[in-house]
Design an enzyme around this catalytic site. Sequence first.
Site, PDB file in Angstrom:
ATOM      1  N   ARG A 105       0.857  -1.192   0.000  1.00 50.21           N
ATOM      2  CA  ARG A 105       0.000   0.000   0.000  1.00 50.21           C
ATOM      3  C   ARG A 105       0.886   1.233   0.000  1.00 50.21           C
ATOM      4  O   ARG A 105       1.682   1.430   0.919  1.00 50.21           O
ATOM      5  CB  ARG A 105      -0.881   0.045   1.255  1.00 50.21           C
ATOM      6  CG  ARG A 105      -1.867  -1.070   1.314  1.00 50.21           C
ATOM      7  CD  ARG A 105      -3.107  -0.704   2.081  1.00 50.21           C
ATOM      8  NE  ARG A 105      -2.902  -0.437   3.489  1.00 50.21           N
ATOM      9  CZ  ARG A 105      -3.871  -0.048   4.300  1.00 50.21           C
ATOM     10  NH1 ARG A 105      -5.084   0.145   3.850  1.00 50.21           N
ATOM     11  NH2 ARG A 105      -3.637   0.158   5.571  1.00 50.21           N
ATOM     12  N   THR A 109      -1.385   7.535  -0.617  1.00 51.59           N
ATOM     13  CA  THR A 109      -2.633   7.395  -1.382  1.00 51.59           C
ATOM     14  C   THR A 109      -3.373   6.095  -1.068  1.00 51.59           C
ATOM     15  O   THR A 109      -4.537   5.940  -1.453  1.00 51.59           O
ATOM     16  CB  THR A 109      -2.315   7.388  -2.895  1.00 51.59           C
ATOM     17  OG1 THR A 109      -1.473   6.244  -3.152  1.00 51.59           O
ATOM     18  CG2 THR A 109      -1.589   8.651  -3.316  1.00 51.59           C
ATOM     19  N   ASP A 201      -1.989  -4.444  12.165  1.00 49.22           N
ATOM     20  CA  ASP A 201      -1.376  -4.827  10.890  1.00 49.22           C
ATOM     21  C   ASP A 201      -1.183  -6.350  10.872  1.00 49.22           C
ATOM     22  O   ASP A 201      -0.365  -6.895  11.622  1.00 49.22           O
ATOM     23  CB  ASP A 201      -0.030  -4.111  10.723  1.00 49.22           C
ATOM     24  CG  ASP A 201       0.560  -4.346   9.338  1.00 49.22           C
ATOM     25  OD1 ASP A 201       0.748  -3.377   8.600  1.00 49.22           O
ATOM     26  OD2 ASP A 201       0.816  -5.529   8.989  1.00 49.22           O
ATOM     27  N   ASP A 204       2.426  -7.649  10.126  1.00 51.73           N
ATOM     28  CA  ASP A 204       3.344  -7.446  11.254  1.00 51.73           C
ATOM     29  C   ASP A 204       3.042  -8.411  12.394  1.00 51.73           C
ATOM     30  O   ASP A 204       3.951  -8.976  13.014  1.00 51.73           O
ATOM     31  CB  ASP A 204       3.250  -6.010  11.770  1.00 51.73           C
ATOM     32  CG  ASP A 204       4.036  -5.042  10.900  1.00 51.73           C
ATOM     33  OD1 ASP A 204       4.885  -5.506  10.111  1.00 51.73           O
ATOM     34  OD2 ASP A 204       3.792  -3.830  11.000  1.00 51.73           O
TER      35      ASP A 204
HETATM   36  N1  URA Z   1      -4.076  -4.160   6.560  1.00 52.32           N
HETATM   37  C1  URA Z   1      -3.911  -4.624   7.811  1.00 52.32           C
HETATM   38  O1  URA Z   1      -3.032  -5.441   8.065  1.00 52.32           O
HETATM   39  N2  URA Z   1      -4.725  -4.173   8.781  1.00 52.32           N
HETATM   40  C2  URA Z   1      -5.720  -3.301   8.555  1.00 52.32           C
HETATM   41  O2  URA Z   1      -6.454  -2.947   9.489  1.00 52.32           O
HETATM   42  C3  URA Z   1      -5.878  -2.818   7.240  1.00 52.32           C
HETATM   43  C4  URA Z   1      -5.051  -3.263   6.256  1.00 52.32           C
END
Ligand code: URA
Length: 210
Positions: A105, A109, A201, A204
């Site tokens: 990502r 943006t 995340d 992570d």
């Molecule tokens: N990606 C993630 O790992 N967590 C989110 O909340 C949104 C996108």
Amino acid sequence: MSATVAVVDHPLVAHKLSLIRDKTTPSVQFRQLLREISLLLGYEVLRDLQTELRDIETPLGPMRAPFLKGKKLVFVPVLRAGLGFVDGLLELVPSARVGHVGLYREPDTLTAIEYYFKMPDDLSERLVIVCDPMLATGNSAIAAVARLKETGAREIKLLCLLAAPEGIKAFHEAHPDVVIVTAAIDSHLNEHGYIVPGLGDAGDRLFGTK
Ligand code: URA
């Protein structure tokens, strides 16, 4: 074709999902839970697989027994977090192929940028299960499915862990023919594009990088 979202609201899924959301759950347990949830979600996402009858003998006599018809499958994790679904899904269907889509990502943006794409040759003959645990803005899933369609995929399903209403809307505007299977639909996205309440995340937490 009408857009469909199937929410797997089974108590086992709900329990494991609550554990995985908890911020004190360490990576080792997070990985194990995601594998277990993938078995349960896999049951739903593969429910339309066709069977055929073959003759077998049980210890008590002959019967016509159902076996999977041999539909070719490919699981496509969207890197990194999608990898958390793959081991469980391969336990369900060991003969399936695995393709990989690498997308990140763009932080400002939130658009999806592709950096890796590797699929089996015969995509058009396979049921493609795209594994993207967090359907947030939907940008990565939209981009992955668009690329798969360009490459010949004709039958695609999207397997998520959590989905935001914004992501579902955007995804189904782009791909109304693709069914979404998810464990839950959460409240909304925050200003950084994270799902709330979500689980943080997923990549992570899966790999212990934060
Ligand atoms: N990606 C993630 O790992 N967590 C989110 O909340 C949104 C996108």
